[in-house]
Design a protein around this motif. Structure first.
Motif: not given
Length: 198
Positions: A111-115
């Motif tokens: 799970i990654i956050n590209t924000l």
């Protein structure tokens, strides 16, 4: 939003999103099971049942990966897990923030956050992660040939509740699969502790 139809699955990319991604070893799921999954998913989507279509992956394919031992298990060793982890963490702070991952013996949940990161297509850095880890694990094992399945499963997480549920699913994957009693003892699991409080 960009929609990219690669091979069999549509991949919908947003510039700023939290993604749940699963990728697996080549040959880890038989083709007939994949075909059945795609037919069932298409039927559910045509019947306007997107939540059931989404859960189908975890209900069928992910359970198969967790419980069947008839495919390659190249990620069992601690060295292989370290290589996969380092390939993921290379992009930490450059293309995304790592929320959590779990490296099983034949697949990886991430799970990654590209924000707030420069827009780079998901397929680009995922391809780099897979290429690097394939090369180094093949060298470690003394093997050659295709390592990862080219297709991956990715999903945009749309709510706080969904994120909490998905994190719990990912970090508890080895417990559910009967590999350990507590996710904290699994050597292939990482979670940013700030996300345990959501």
């Amino acid at each position: 939003m960009k929609i990219d139809f690669r091979r069999n699955l549509p991949h919908m990319y947003r510039e700023d999103a939290i993604y749940s991604i699963t990728y697996r070893l080549a040959g880890s799921i038989p083709r007939n099971l994949i075909k059945e999954y795609l037919v069932s998913k298409k039927r559910l989507l045509n019947e306007n049942r997107p939540l059931e279509a989404k859960s189908l992956f975890y209900d069928e394919l992910d359970q198969y990966l967790d419980h069947e031992k008839n495919g390659p298990m190249f990620l069992e060793s601690s060295e292989a897990k370290k290589i996969v982890a380092s390939s993921i963490l290379f992009f930490e702070g450059k293309c995304f923030q790592v929320i959590c991952y779990c490296i099983m013996s034949n697949h990886v949940h991430l799970i990654i956050n590209t924000l707030h990161f420069p827009n780079k297509p998901l397929g680009d850095f995922l391809g780099s992660i897979k290429k690097y880890s394939a090369k180094h694990i093949n060298n470690h094992l003394g093997c050659k040939g295709t390592f990862w399945q080219s297709e991956s499963y990715d999903h945009v997480i749309r709510s706080r509740n969904e994120l909490a549920e998905t994190i719990s699913y990912v970090i508890n994957n080895p417990v559910k699969a009967g590999c350990c009693d507590d996710w904290k003892s699994w050597p292939g699991t990482y979670v940013d502790e700030r996300y345990l409080e959501i």
